[in-house]
Enzyme design. Structure first.
Site, PDB file in Angstrom:
ATOM      1  CG  ASN A 191       4.523 -28.861 -25.541  1.00  0.00           C
ATOM      2  OD1 ASN A 191       5.614 -29.293 -25.910  1.00  0.00           O
ATOM      3  ND2 ASN A 191       3.396 -29.117 -26.201  1.00  0.00           N
TER       4      ASN A 191
ATOM      5  CE  LYS B 262      10.702 -23.531 -29.844  1.00  0.00           C
ATOM      6  NZ  LYS B 262       9.738 -23.748 -28.725  1.00  0.00           N
TER       7      LYS B 262
ATOM      8  CE1 TYR C 234      10.736 -23.862 -33.590  1.00  0.00           C
ATOM      9  CE2 TYR C 234      12.965 -24.519 -34.183  1.00  0.00           C
ATOM     10  CZ  TYR C 234      11.842 -24.678 -33.396  1.00  0.00           C
ATOM     11  OH  TYR C 234      11.833 -25.615 -32.404  1.00  0.00           O
TER      12      TYR C 234
ATOM     13  CB  ILE D 173       0.592 -29.597 -20.224  1.00  0.00           C
ATOM     14  CG1 ILE D 173       1.017 -30.314 -18.945  1.00  0.00           C
ATOM     15  CG2 ILE D 173       1.630 -29.797 -21.329  1.00  0.00           C
ATOM     16  CD1 ILE D 173       1.070 -31.834 -19.075  1.00  0.00           C
TER      17      ILE D 173
END
Length: 277
Positions: A81, A150, A146, A7
């Protein structure tokens, strides 16, 4: 047989909550990572293995993957993440900050994926879970860069899911809404520093700051990071994981509203939310 789960970005928020949740499982060995391992020392006490990993440093990424593969042969599941929000208007935001954001949110994710895939293909199995955002499907003003990062994660995940399916590798995208972590504070700080208080977008930036603060404080619109960790656990461990998981009722409502009503109606909604800008 235990699954090795690597992770990224576990020093706080969603990553930390995910590492804690998965470390409690007997069938999972969690490798929790952060740029500074001392920030995640507590995760070792929770049962996780702790590694240094900076997703903007290729040598660091290679070393972390090698460490997992040396013990398990292959990374069983990668949870991409690590990420943050660089906020500001398109005109005023410095591109240096934008590039740094893409290095973390997009290129780091892509490189980690490249590094784990050879081992997964050899093993004939694996999971890749990318943490995107509802911001990969809807856009708010003063957040264009941003959101662009994404949107890129959405595209990469969709292509990857098809490409690696023949090798027994499953890919899922997590799309959280507003999650009560330090993300909101980081985004607000970058917004405040993106332009002077008297610039042409001063009113818009102030309205965006107010809206962001109010939304993160609203328990009906936001959720704790444990809500996302629970969904990531499902994506990592389910026999047939879903392609997409939208987290929080508010995120589902906004995504469906934008899809069903179209751009004009969503723009009208934004004008109501940003009145006075």
């Amino acid at each position: 047989m235990t699954t090795a789960v690597l992770i990224t970005g576990t020093s706080s928020g969603i990553g930390r909550a995910t590492a804690e949740r998965l470390a409690a499982r007997a069938d999972v060995t969690v490798y929790a990572t952060a740029r500074r391992p001392e920030t995640i020392a507590g995760l070792a006490e929770a049962g996780a293995r702790v590694l240094a990993l900076d997703v903007t440093d290729d040598a660091s990424m290679r070393a972390a993957v090698r460490a997992v593969e040396a013990e398990h042969g292959a990374v069983g599941a990668l949870v991409n993440n690590a990420g943050y929000g660089e906020y500001g208007t398109i005109e005023e935001t410095g591109l240096g900050g934008v590039r740094r954001q893409f290095e973390t949110n997009v290129f780091g994710l892509a490189r980690m994926t490249q590094l784990v895939l050879p081992g997964m293909r050899t093993a004939g199995r694996g999971r890749i879970v990318n943490v995107g955002s509802m911001g990969g499907r809807i856009v708010f003003p003063a957040g264009g860069y941003y959101h662009a990062s994404k949107y890129a994660v959405e595209a990469l995940t969709d292509a990857l899911r098809f490409e690696v399916a023949p090798f027994g590798i499953k890919v899922s995208l997590i799309e959280p809404g507003l999650i009560r972590t330090s993300f909101g504070e980081t985004a607000a700080h970058s917004l405040a520093g993106s332009a002077g208080s008297a610039g042409p977008y001063a009113a818009l930036n102030a309205a965006a700051d107010r809206q962001m603060a109010a939304s993160y404080r609203n328990a009906a619109l936001s959720a704790p990071p444990e809500s996302v960790a629970k969904v990531i656990e499902r994506a990592v461990t389910a026999g047939r994981p879903r392609s997409r998981y939208v987290v929080t009722p508010a995120a589902r409502a906004l995504i469906h509203t934008r899809r069903l009503l179209g751009a004009a109606a969503f723009d009208a909604y934004l004008r109501m939310q940003f009145r006075g800008a």
